[in-house]
Design a protein around this motif. Structure first.
Motif, short mmCIF file in Angstrom:
data_model
loop_
_atom_site.label_atom_id
_atom_site.label_comp_id
_atom_site.label_asym_id
_atom_site.label_seq_id
_atom_site.Cartn_x
_atom_site.Cartn_y
_atom_site.Cartn_z
N PRO A 84 0.79 -1.24 0.00
CA PRO A 84 0.00 0.00 0.00
C PRO A 84 0.82 1.28 0.00
N ASP A 85 2.17 1.17 0.00
CA ASP A 85 3.06 2.32 -0.03
C ASP A 85 2.78 3.24 1.18
N TYR A 86 3.18 4.51 1.08
CA TYR A 86 3.07 5.38 2.26
C TYR A 86 1.63 5.67 2.68
N PRO A 87 0.62 5.74 1.75
CA PRO A 87 -0.74 6.00 2.24
C PRO A 87 -1.25 4.93 3.19
N GLY A 88 -1.00 3.65 2.87
CA GLY A 88 -1.44 2.58 3.76
C GLY A 88 -0.72 2.61 5.09
N ARG A 89 0.56 2.89 5.06
CA ARG A 89 1.32 2.96 6.31
C ARG A 89 0.89 4.15 7.16
N LEU A 90 0.60 5.27 6.51
CA LEU A 90 0.11 6.45 7.24
C LEU A 90 -1.21 6.15 7.93
N ALA A 131 -2.43 3.26 8.79
CA ALA A 131 -2.22 2.29 9.87
C ALA A 131 -1.62 2.96 11.11
N LEU A 132 -0.69 3.87 10.92
CA LEU A 132 -0.10 4.61 12.04
C LEU A 132 -1.15 5.40 12.79
N ARG A 133 -1.96 6.11 12.04
CA ARG A 133 -2.98 6.96 12.66
C ARG A 133 -4.02 6.12 13.41
N GLU A 134 -4.40 5.01 12.82
CA GLU A 134 -5.39 4.15 13.47
C GLU A 134 -4.83 3.54 14.76
N ALA A 135 -3.56 3.14 14.73
CA ALA A 135 -2.94 2.58 15.93
C ALA A 135 -2.84 3.63 17.04
N ALA A 136 -2.79 4.90 16.65
CA ALA A 136 -2.68 5.98 17.64
C ALA A 136 -4.04 6.45 18.15
N GLY A 137 -5.12 5.83 17.67
CA GLY A 137 -6.44 6.16 18.19
C GLY A 137 -7.21 7.21 17.42
N SER A 138 -6.92 7.38 16.14
CA SER A 138 -7.60 8.40 15.33
C SER A 138 -8.87 7.89 14.67
N ARG A 178 11.70 3.54 3.44
CA ARG A 178 11.45 4.92 3.02
C ARG A 178 9.97 5.26 3.11
N ALA A 179 9.11 4.34 2.67
CA ALA A 179 7.67 4.57 2.75
C ALA A 179 7.22 4.74 4.20
N ALA A 180 7.76 3.91 5.09
CA ALA A 180 7.41 4.01 6.51
C ALA A 180 7.91 5.32 7.10
N PHE A 224 8.43 8.19 5.50
CA PHE A 224 7.61 9.31 5.01
C PHE A 224 6.25 9.30 5.68
N ALA A 225 5.67 8.13 5.90
CA ALA A 225 4.39 8.05 6.61
C ALA A 225 4.51 8.64 8.01
N SER A 226 5.62 8.38 8.68
CA SER A 226 5.84 8.93 10.02
C SER A 226 5.92 10.45 9.97
N ARG A 227 6.60 10.98 8.96
CA ARG A 227 6.69 12.44 8.82
C ARG A 227 5.31 13.05 8.59
N LEU A 228 4.52 12.41 7.76
CA LEU A 228 3.16 12.93 7.51
C LEU A 228 2.29 12.82 8.76
N SER A 229 2.46 11.74 9.51
CA SER A 229 1.69 11.59 10.74
C SER A 229 2.03 12.70 11.73
N ALA A 230 3.31 13.04 11.83
CA ALA A 230 3.72 14.14 12.71
C ALA A 230 3.14 15.46 12.22
N LEU A 231 3.09 15.65 10.89
CA LEU A 231 2.48 16.86 10.34
C LEU A 231 0.99 16.90 10.68
N ALA A 232 0.32 15.74 10.60
CA ALA A 232 -1.09 15.68 10.95
C ALA A 232 -1.32 16.02 12.42
N ASP A 233 -0.41 15.58 13.28
CA ASP A 233 -0.53 15.91 14.70
C ASP A 233 -0.45 17.42 14.91
N GLY A 234 0.31 18.09 14.06
CA GLY A 234 0.42 19.54 14.17
C GLY A 234 -0.74 20.29 13.54
#
Length: 438
Positions: free
Chosen positions: A244-250, A252-259, A284-286, A288-298
């Motif tokens: 699923p590349d970075y969108p799927g990883r993003l 999954a990260l957000r869902e695991a964090a309770g979003s 690399r995909a993971a 970038f997903a982490s960077r986007l998740s941090a941006l979403a938190d902001g």
């Protein structure tokens, strides 16, 4: 070479030349004909206002293994398993008498066939208006497009089972989302990091804007929608696994964090590439997903006071005659046009969705940052979404197409494409009631 063989070749040469000439003449004949321009037609619309309810769900997509990995021209690998699961995610929104479903599929794009079948099944559970979007993942499964151009350039040989897999996942997600409808509040926020993206073909640079939409229930978020623009091409093209590349990883990260269920939606990503080079492939995909998740938190969302407006409109647009002038050499232009015509529908769909302060215009293709900005100015949309309810390829501004620059070098249609889709977009925006453009 013997004299007898030379005699045979000399005798065959005129026949070969005549055959080649006849083939060229046949291929160059105007098989396309004339494509009539028609006024944009409102296919359906719904409006409501009141307390907002929402339900969401995610369902695993089950590719028909072995299956081609979509996203690139041949040669393509064939996958027998997934690096990590692919998903369909859906949210159903309800306000007043209006009910609208939004589906995000971890695919390269979606086709009218997929959209029609998803809508047919969604109507059985009371969702008659559905927006189906793709994450534009270049490492997901293919096989679901009947068009020759698509099979050659990206999706591989058509397999009805691939269509069935996409439809089944989207439909089940919508059905489960309906079953979970509950009262929610709407929150909207945004943040930007222009350093995360770059323009791969010049023109207006993508701005790295991420918009976060939160549907919050009584005790926890029901769903989150993240809108961002960048090609999902971080997984190596020769990888013989669907991913699923970075969108799927993003998500999954957000869902695991309770979003809640986290839907990723592409914006005007036609010329947007990821500008992140840490690691390779899945790493690399993971990252970038982490960077986007941090941006979403902001992107701290602010609550939208009720009652909430919900409106949706579908508008049919007539497509211009395909134009291969930027894709093939001049002497094969007619044959190129014929090839595109055989794979191109004569109509497509442009949709508009209003949710509180969000006024979303959706395009069945890949608008560039410049095209997105032009459509926003034309319609008053707050966001332009791509890869929605079909696929007609790239969309750049008419000025760029006329110069043969930017993403127009990959565009199947000439400058009239922007004019046709823009006309339909104005009708859709007016039907839904977007704010007047400045």
């Amino acid at each position: 070479m013997s004299s007898s063989r030379r005699s045979v070749l000399r005798a065959l040469l005129p026949f070969a030349l005549l055959t080649a000439g006849a083939a060229y003449a046949i291929a160059s004949w105007n098989w396309c004909g004339r494509w009539e321009e028609r006024t944009p037609l409102v296919l359906s619309q719904v409006r409501g206002e009141g307390s907002l309810r929402a339900g969401a769900a995610k369902v695993a997509l089950t590719p028909p293994f072995p299956v081609v990995v979509a996203g690139y021209a041949p040669p393509r690998p064939e996958a027998s398993q997934a690096a990590m699961p692919l998903h369909a995610r859906a949210v159903v929104l309800e306000a007043g008498s209006a009910r609208v479903g939004v589906v995000s599929l971890e695919l390269l794009f979606v086709t009218p066939e997929i959209v029609a079948q998803v809508r047919e099944r969604a109507a059985r559970v009371g969702v008659r208006e559905v927006l189906v979007l793709a994450t534009h993942t270049h490492s997901s499964f293919g096989g679901y497009d009947t068009r020759w151009v698509a099979q050659l350039s990206g999706t591989g040989r058509y397999m009805p089972s691939a269509v069935g897999a996409a439809v089944a996942g989207a439909s089940e997600a919508l059905e489960k989302a309906v079953a979970s409808l509950a009262d929610v509040t709407l929150e909207v926020g945004g943040a930007a990091d222009a350093g995360l993206v770059s323009s791969r073909s010049g023109g207006l640079a993508p701005d790295g804007q991420l918009t976060r939409v939160v549907l919050k229930g009584a005790t926890a978020p029901v769903a989150e929608v993240l809108m961002f623009a960048a090609h999902a091409t971080l997984i190596p093209r020769k990888e013989a696994l669907v991913d699923p590349d970075y969108p799927g990883r993003l998500s999954a990260l957000r869902e695991a964090a309770g979003s809640g269920v986290s839907l990723f939606v592409q914006g005007s990503q036609g010329n947007a590439s990821v500008a992140f080079s840490e690691g390779q492939g899945a790493e690399r995909a993971a990252g970038f997903a982490s960077r986007l998740s941090a941006l979403a938190d902001g992107a701290t969302p602010a609550a939208v006071a009720g009652p909430v407006r919900l409106a949706f409109a579908r508008v049919q647009a007539s497509l211009p005659r395909p134009d291969s002038s930027r894709l093939v050499p001049a002497f094969t232009r007619a044959a190129g046009d014929n090839f595109l015509c055989a794979s191109s529908p004569r109509e497509t769909e442009v949709d508009a969705l209003a949710l509180g302060p969000l006024e979303l215009l959706s395009i069945p293709g890949e608008p560039t940052a410049g095209a997105g900005r032009a459509l926003e100015a034309l319609t008053g949309a707050t966001h332009v979404l791509g890869l929605a309810n079909g696929y007609v390829g790239y969309l750049d501004t008419s000025e760029v197409v006329l110069t043969g620059q930017g993403e127009s070098r990959r565009q199947y249609f000439g400058p009239a494409l922007m004019e046709r889709l823009g006309a339909a977009a104005r009708v859709a925006a007016g039907t839904v009631g977007f704010s007047a453009p400045e």
